[in-house]
Scaffold this active site. Structure first.
Site, PDB file in Angstrom:
ATOM      1  CG  HIS A 376      -2.006  -0.992   1.213  1.00 50.71           C
ATOM      2  ND1 HIS A 376      -3.258  -0.764   0.712  1.00 50.71           N
ATOM      3  CD2 HIS A 376      -1.995  -2.270   1.648  1.00 50.71           C
ATOM      4  CE1 HIS A 376      -3.998  -1.860   0.860  1.00 50.71           C
ATOM      5  NE2 HIS A 376      -3.248  -2.790   1.423  1.00 50.71           N
ATOM      6  CE  LYS A 567      -6.339  14.081   0.018  1.00 45.24           C
ATOM      7  NZ  LYS A 567      -6.316  12.929  -0.856  1.00 45.24           N
ATOM      8  NE  ARG A 568      -3.431  10.542   9.908  1.00 41.15           N
ATOM      9  CZ  ARG A 568      -2.944   9.595  10.709  1.00 41.15           C
ATOM     10  NH1 ARG A 568      -3.545   8.424  10.797  1.00 41.15           N
ATOM     11  NH2 ARG A 568      -1.892   9.812  11.441  1.00 41.15           N
ATOM     12  CE  LYS A 573      -2.284  11.002   2.843  1.00 46.18           C
ATOM     13  NZ  LYS A 573      -3.034  10.124   1.905  1.00 46.18           N
ATOM     14  CB  THR A 675     -10.065   5.006  -0.987  1.00 55.12           C
ATOM     15  OG1 THR A 675      -9.528   5.389   0.285  1.00 55.12           O
ATOM     16  CG2 THR A 675      -9.373   3.760  -1.469  1.00 55.12           C
ATOM     17  CE  LYS A 679     -13.938   6.235   1.166  1.00 51.49           C
ATOM     18  NZ  LYS A 679     -13.026   6.317   2.332  1.00 51.49           N
TER      19      LYS A 679
HETATM   20  C1  26V Z   1       2.724   2.528   8.363  1.00 57.18           C
HETATM   21  C2  26V Z   1       2.905   2.495   9.719  1.00 57.18           C
HETATM   22  C3  26V Z   1       4.269   2.667  10.213  1.00 57.18           C
HETATM   23  C4  26V Z   1       4.479   2.377  11.650  1.00 57.18           C
HETATM   24  C5  26V Z   1       3.334   2.520  12.565  1.00 57.18           C
HETATM   25  C6  26V Z   1       1.970   2.270  12.049  1.00 57.18           C
HETATM   26  C7  26V Z   1       1.811   2.319  10.572  1.00 57.18           C
HETATM   27  C8  26V Z   1       0.553   2.176  10.013  1.00 57.18           C
HETATM   28  C9  26V Z   1       0.393   2.217   8.639  1.00 57.18           C
HETATM   29  C10 26V Z   1       1.480   2.393   7.815  1.00 57.18           C
HETATM   30  C11 26V Z   1       1.403   2.372   6.315  1.00 57.18           C
HETATM   31  C12 26V Z   1       0.295   2.989   5.764  1.00 57.18           C
HETATM   32  C13 26V Z   1       0.160   2.709   4.302  1.00 57.18           C
HETATM   33  C14 26V Z   1      -1.124   3.261   3.816  1.00 57.18           C
HETATM   34  O1  26V Z   1      -1.946   3.677   4.591  1.00 57.18           O
HETATM   35  N1  26V Z   1      -1.319   3.277   2.529  1.00 57.18           N
HETATM   36  C15 26V Z   1      -2.526   3.826   1.932  1.00 57.18           C
HETATM   37  O2  26V Z   1      -3.317   2.741   1.513  1.00 57.18           O
HETATM   38  C16 26V Z   1      -4.525   3.151   0.879  1.00 57.18           C
HETATM   39  C17 26V Z   1      -5.324   1.912   0.574  1.00 57.18           C
HETATM   40  O3  26V Z   1      -4.661   1.128  -0.366  1.00 57.18           O
HETATM   41  C18 26V Z   1      -4.204   3.952  -0.361  1.00 57.18           C
HETATM   42  O4  26V Z   1      -5.411   4.407  -0.935  1.00 57.18           O
HETATM   43  C19 26V Z   1      -3.328   5.144  -0.016  1.00 57.18           C
HETATM   44  O5  26V Z   1      -2.926   5.801  -1.199  1.00 57.18           O
HETATM   45  C20 26V Z   1      -2.106   4.688   0.751  1.00 57.18           C
HETATM   46  O6  26V Z   1      -1.370   5.794   1.224  1.00 57.18           O
END
Ligand code: 26V
Length: 834
Positions: A376, A567-568, A573, A675, A679
């Site tokens: 992702h 969004k975050r 972004k 995503t 929406k």
């Molecule tokens: C990384 C970490 C690092 C350490 C602590 C907790 C944590 C939690 C999540 C992540 C990675 C996040 C990756 C992510 O959210 N990707 C998003 O995924 C969406 C669904 O596929 C996509 O639409 C977004 O573009 C993408 O940024």
């Protein structure tokens, strides 16, 4: 102690049938009153609507549970294959509205409450969001579950029941303040604890080898600190098809032995402390920030989820098949949601070898034909690595297995590239310098039979970039599965006005077949339809305006264009680019050059990870600019900027139906998919965006006359980067110069000197990874085109209708069909046949 788990076989289910529950308003009302009075023990409901909410959930859950049990019986009877979606995050939001919609009893529930003089809407407001995720990745998992149930695909979600989900965001003097999310405080009426299916998870200890009488080597992982994993199940209903799937969330608890040991040693205090340590594992969701990488508790969470889920599945298998795992891979598939649960690869090996006596080759065969991995992110800093040292103390046996996987894998690499030492180093599952670390993405790739990205561009970039060597070694393993969103939540439930308008013209089939929206295309030029379309949008804007005023105190005029970025908060972004444009509009109005601008309110919302200082500074900047703009009489009715506090799933349900313009402006090559973009599109917002993630496919679907495209492309960026000189870009652009001068002069921080220095410096930094300055001119010009287009009401409405009409391919129903066709190969459950 309850210690005999119900198997998934048929057993005595036939003896326990009850007459079906009514789906009419009378039955719902009488059951709700029953729960309110006899289970919750409440006398009146006027003082605390919350208990009425709980009572209605119980009445609804009963109706789901009947179907839930039938679905599980069907599954047991059919003996078909199932997929398990392993994810550290499930961002479910509220469940009641969707449960009622999918059961087809929204009107009935509403009527039941009417008779009590209560509005269903007010009851919905009582539900806490289940915020067990950070953003897109967690919400995607939730949309997947809705679509799988609707398609009748037997897919179970496995996750963690965090005591505290995503933090609540409060603003103090424009700064983000995090507050704990105690979503379980009043109890969570959707879940059912299944104590009989608890599992024991090992941590620490050491590995011992011994030979049995036959001379075979056995491995014991001993002196471990064990933790109990207790499952809580949540029903996932399909849309009006009587299928109910399961989301199983694990909660950590201390084992009895753990307590006893300490107690016998005479220290009650230590026993309680040990209990705390065990329960800590599922205490809190980690926010995704670099600073959270490498935290030991997070590794514990990952192993806890992987081990509990696999043990649960294997125990069930063994109850029915004994030690015969020959068919296992034909019956199970594990989809890894990013690398977070990738430790499932060595854990499945361990369970098969150490607990079930299989040799390496057999265990590897089973593992690599059941695991599939979804990536992702392309951001290198988000790729997980874990220090080997941490594994050594926490999971010594798992580490041994990873080493062995690596040895065998590297042997395969050298057979493919004989004599190439460089490639061995590059592809090794272990990074050697500066610190020995395990590369979880590589482990996931090696252990899986399928690796996918989440949008066409993203999957292509993975294969050409990050995972190039692997794609060369195993080209057929790699594939794309473009994300989607569920139209049940993101159109039918959150935008009833538009849903009714659409259904009135083309029927209701779009609810389970979103491509049907194409039938709106011929209506795009129909002026009556256009008028009705605008009326719905206007109502949704009025609804959001009231919500914003109640949250921020600022009145919002629903006649203005709603320009939205939620969004975050992350540099890639580029909320900052949006802010620069906002300052530019402010400057134009101040200098008397804003007369042909349409009145516009810019809404920005999102959370910054608590340790991400730059993102937090962006929030403060947005709020300070908002304060200046919103209190300037010259801006009244012309320009407004609002920061939407505590953005979450429920907020998006109000926001996306009300948006005119959807901001999808990440630096090309950085957003895997997005995503939110889908929406907004589905709800008739027009996108202003870069060629990034799924924007590429949105543009393709809607056509460039219905999309405001700008910005450098992935292909252009490397060359521009070589000579990137933001200061000269600023110097050569009068509008940009004026924007930077306002920032430099502290126009937005008169009484807080210097607080934005690092933000401003980042724009001017030749090394700026996000290249904000490079896209300034393109963005401003595209926004100018937006402004002009918006003023032609009819042509804007046409664009809006066409965006919705062409959003069909962005349903997770399509995404799940794609996963099933190419990866899972599941048979549909016989919904309603039993
Ligand atoms: C990384 C970490 C690092 C350490 C602590 C907790 C944590 C939690 C999540 C992540 C990675 C996040 C990756 C992510 O959210 N990707 C998003 O995924 C969406 C669904 O596929 C996509 O639409 C977004 O573009 C993408 O940024």
């Amino acid at each position: 102690m309850i210690d005999r788990p119900e198997t998934d076989s048929l057993g005595d289910v036939e003896l326990l049938r009850l007459p079906p529950l009514g789906l009419d308003a009378d039955s719902i009302l009488s059951d709700s009153i029953h729960y309110h009075r006899r289970m919750l023990g409440r006398r009146t409901f006027r003082t605390h609507e919350h208990f009425l909410y709980q009572a209605l959930v119980h009445a609804t859950r009963d109706r789901l549970t009947e179907r839930w049990i039938e679905s599980r019986t069907d599954l047991a009877r059919g003996q078909g294959k199932r997929a398990c979606y392993l994810s550290l995050e499930f961002l479910m939001g509220r469940l009641l509205r969707n449960a009622l919609l999918n059961l087809g009893i929204t009107d009935e529930a509403s009527e039941a409450l009417d008779r009590l003089g209560v509005k269903l809407e007010d009851v919905h407001e009582q539900e806490h969001d289940a915020g067990l995720g950070n953003g897109g990745l967690g919400r995607l998992a939730a949309c997947f579950l809705d679509s799988c149930a609707t398609l009748g695909l037997p897919v179970t979600g496995y996750g963690i029941r965090y005591r505290f989900g995503m933090f609540h965001q409060r603003l103090e003097n424009g700064y983000q303040v995090e507050e704990p999310d105690s979503w379980l405080r009043e109890g969570y009426p959707w879940e059912i604890e299944r104590i009989e299916r608890r599992q024991t998870i090992k941590f620490g200890g050491k590995v011992k080898r011994f030979k049995d009488s036959m001379g075979r080597v056995h491995i014991d992982w001993i002196d471990t600190h064990d933790v109990l994993a207790i499952p809580y199940d949540i029903p996932i209903p399909g849309y009006r098809n009587d299928v109910v799937n399961t989301l199983r969330l694990w909660s950590a608890a201390a084992t009895d032995e753990f307590d006893l040991e300490e107690f016998n040693a005479g220290s009650y205090g230590d026993a309680v402390a040990a209990k705390n340590e065990a329960e800590n594992i599922t205490m809190v969701l980690y926010p995704n920030a670099e600073t959270e990488n490498g935290r030991e508790l997070r590794l514990r969470q990952q192993y806890f989820l992987a081990s509990a889920s696999l043990q649960d599945i294997i125990a069930d298998w063994a109850r029915q098949n004994g030690n015969d795992f020959d068919q296992f891979a034909d019956k199970y598939c594990f989809q890894l949601n990013d690398t977070h649960p990738a430790i499932a690869v060595p854990e499945l090996m361990r369970l098969l070898m150490d607990e079930h006596g299989f040799g390496w080759d057999k265990a590897w065969q089973v593992t690599t034909s059941t695991m599939a991995y979804t990536n992702h992110t392309l951001l290198p800093e988000a790729l997980e690595t874990w220090p080997v040292a941490m594994f050594e103390t926490l999971l010594p046996r798992v580490l041994e297995i990873i080493y062995e996987i690596n040895v065998r894998f590297l042997a395969e690499v050298s057979r493919h590239w004989p004599g190439d030492l460089e490639i061995l180093k590059r592809m090794s599952l272990i990074q050697e310098t500066p610190e020995k670390k395990i590369r979880m993405a590589y482990l996931a790739i090696v252990g899986s039979y399928s690796v996918n990205g989440v949008a066409a561009l993203h999957s292509k970039l993975l294969q050409q970039g990050l995972f190039r060597d692997f794609a060369e070694l195993w080209p057929t393993k790699f594939n794309n599965k473009t994300n989607g969103v569920t139209q049940r939540r993101w159109l039918a439930a959150c935008n009833p006005g538009l849903a009714d308008l659409i259904s009135g013209r083309i029927g209701e089939d779009w609810v389970t077949d979103l491509e049907q929206l194409e039938k709106l295309v011929p209506l795009a030029d129909d002026s009556d339809f256009q008028q009705e379309w605008r009326t719905v949008k206007q109502d949704n804007k009025t609804r959001l305006a009231a919500n914003i005023e109640s949250k921020t105190g600022y009145p919002v005029d629903p006649e203005m264009m709603f320009d939205v970025q939620v969004k975050r908060i992350h540099e890639y972004k580029r909320q900052l680019l949006n802010v620069l444009h906002t300052i530019h509009l402010y400057d134009r109005i101040v200098r008397g050059d804003g007369d042909d601008l349409p009145p516009r309110v810019i809404i920005i919302g999102g959370k910054a990870a608590p340790g991400y200082d730059m993102a937090k500074a962006h929030i403060k900047l947005i709020n300070n600019i908002a304060e200046v703009i919103n209190t300037d009489p010259a801006m009244r009715g012309r320009l407004q900027l609002l920061f939407y506090p505590d953005y979450n799933v429920s907020a998006m349900e109000l926001i996306c139906p009300a948006a005119d313009l959807s901001e999808q402006i990440s630096t090309a090559g950085k957003e895997a998919s997005g995503t939110g973009n889908m929406k907004f599109m589905m709800n008739g917002a027009v996108t202003i965006g870069t060629l990034d993630g799924a924007n590429v496919e949105i543009l393709e679907a809607v056509g460039d006359e219905n999309f405001f495209l700008f910005g450098l492309t992935v292909e252009e960026i490397p060359a521009v980067r070589e000579t990137y000189d933001p200061q000269s870009i600023i110097d050569n652009d009068r509008d940009f110069r004026r924007v930077m001068r306002l920032l430099d002069n502290g126009h937005f921080n008169h009484f807080e000197p210097g607080i934005f220095d690092s933000v401003i410096a980042a724009v001017r930094d030749p090394q700026d990874p996000w290249m904000t300055a490079a896209d300034f001119r393109g963005f401003v010009d595209a926004q100018d085109a937006v402004g002009r287009a918006y003023q032609d009401t009819s042509s804007w409405t046409r664009m809006s209708i066409l965006n919705s009409a062409r959003s069909g391919r962005f349903s997770t129903d399509r995404t799940m069909r794609d996963y099933n066709r190419d990866i899972w190969h599941l048979e549909k459950l016989n919904a309603g046949d039993s």
